[in-house]
Write a protein that holds these residues in place. Structure first.
Motif, PDB file in Angstrom:
ATOM      1  N   SER A   8      26.338  32.008  16.157  1.00  0.00           N
ATOM      2  CA  SER A   8      26.105  30.829  15.508  1.00  0.00           C
ATOM      3  C   SER A   8      24.946  30.455  14.506  1.00  0.00           C
ATOM      4  O   SER A   8      25.116  30.126  13.283  1.00  0.00           O
ATOM      5  N   LEU A   9      23.911  30.980  15.206  1.00  0.00           N
ATOM      6  CA  LEU A   9      22.661  30.745  14.318  1.00  0.00           C
ATOM      7  C   LEU A   9      22.554  31.940  13.366  1.00  0.00           C
ATOM      8  O   LEU A   9      22.073  31.668  12.015  1.00  0.00           O
ATOM      9  N   VAL A  10      22.973  32.925  13.736  1.00  0.00           N
ATOM     10  CA  VAL A  10      23.091  34.228  12.559  1.00  0.00           C
ATOM     11  C   VAL A  10      24.081  33.692  11.296  1.00  0.00           C
ATOM     12  O   VAL A  10      23.741  33.724  10.164  1.00  0.00           O
ATOM     13  N   THR A  11      25.229  33.128  11.828  1.00  0.00           N
ATOM     14  CA  THR A  11      26.001  32.635  10.664  1.00  0.00           C
ATOM     15  C   THR A  11      25.591  31.685   9.759  1.00  0.00           C
ATOM     16  O   THR A  11      25.842  31.594   8.476  1.00  0.00           O
ATOM     17  N   ALA A  12      24.626  30.755  10.502  1.00  0.00           N
ATOM     18  CA  ALA A  12      24.450  29.627   9.586  1.00  0.00           C
ATOM     19  C   ALA A  12      23.094  30.226   8.735  1.00  0.00           C
ATOM     20  O   ALA A  12      23.333  29.532   7.545  1.00  0.00           O
ATOM     21  N   CYS A  13      22.296  31.084   9.089  1.00  0.00           N
ATOM     22  CA  CYS A  13      21.151  31.496   8.470  1.00  0.00           C
ATOM     23  C   CYS A  13      22.033  32.184   7.276  1.00  0.00           C
ATOM     24  O   CYS A  13      21.325  32.213   6.203  1.00  0.00           O
TER      25      CYS A  13
END
Length: 228
Positions: A8-13
């Protein structure tokens, strides 16, 4: 951090980094001016600003900025003024192709100082194109954005796992954010500018590129100033 939370963090970034802004404009203009490889210095400066933002948030200073309209406005106006300065400086930058350059030896009847709008030149003019200059410019382009501080203030806590060591989690978070932003800025935006580099090596093309990116910097300054 659980794998699902990291994804989720990678996608948001990725979404955040791919959104065009002052950092993307700075990266593309550097890539046109000094080439893809050397534009990495500007990307490095932008990543250092991200580190500073995370430190500000982790230290609690971000809360002070959020709760103090005066501090927020000071940073906002300073950021807008700096972007406008960069834009005006680039818009009115002298074109290298307008300076006298030699023609190929042996050209019959050629004026060695003759210049046309299509005369090729080594690279477009760009202010502060040394590594130190690009690092500094990249740092301040990202740093003087109070909304970035507020964004990290709202964004990062969502990926902090209660009960786990805070320092290690913040280190993991900033490493992920920097890695993704570097790939997007250097791999995507800097690379996307390269097909236009040949066009920018003529007097007309260089002048056009300077004015386009100068206008974009000024436009982003306006957005930072007038859109809340």
């Amino acid at each position: 951090m659980p794998l699902s939370l990291w994804i989720s963090l990678v996608t948001a970034c990725l979404v955040i980094s791919l959104t065009p802004g002052a950092g993307a404009i700075n990266t593309m203009s550097n890539s046109l001016a000094v080439g893809w490889r050397r534009s990495g210095w500007g990307v490095l400066g932008q990543q250092l600003a991200l580190v500073a933002h995370v430190i500000i948030v982790a230290a609690g200073v971000g809360v002070i900025v959020q709760r103090s309209p005066l501090i927020f406005e000071i940073i906002r106006y300073a950021g807008a003024a700096y972007l406008a300065y960069l834009g005006l400086r680039m818009f009115f930058a002298p074109v290298k192709a307008e300076q006298p350059v030699p023609v190929p030896a042996g050209a019959a009847g050629a004026d060695p100082h003759e210049i046309t709008a299509d005369t090729p030149v080594p690279a477009p003019a760009a202010p502060a194109s040394s590594p130190a200059g690009m690092i500094s410019r990249g740092f301040w382009v990202n740093m003087l954005n109070p909304k970035a501080i507020l964004f990290f203030l709202a964004f990062l806590p969502q990926f902090i796992v209660p009960g786990e060591p805070i320092a290690r989690q913040y280190l993991f978070l900033i490493t992920t954010v920097m890695a993704i932003d570097t790939v997007v800025m250097w791999g995507f935006f800097a690379g996307a500018a390269q097909p236009f580099q040949r066009f920018s090596r003529t007097a007309r093309g260089e002048r056009t590129m300077n004015r386009v990116f100068g206008t974009l910097f000024i436009a982003v300054a306006g957005l930072l100033l007038f859109i809340r």
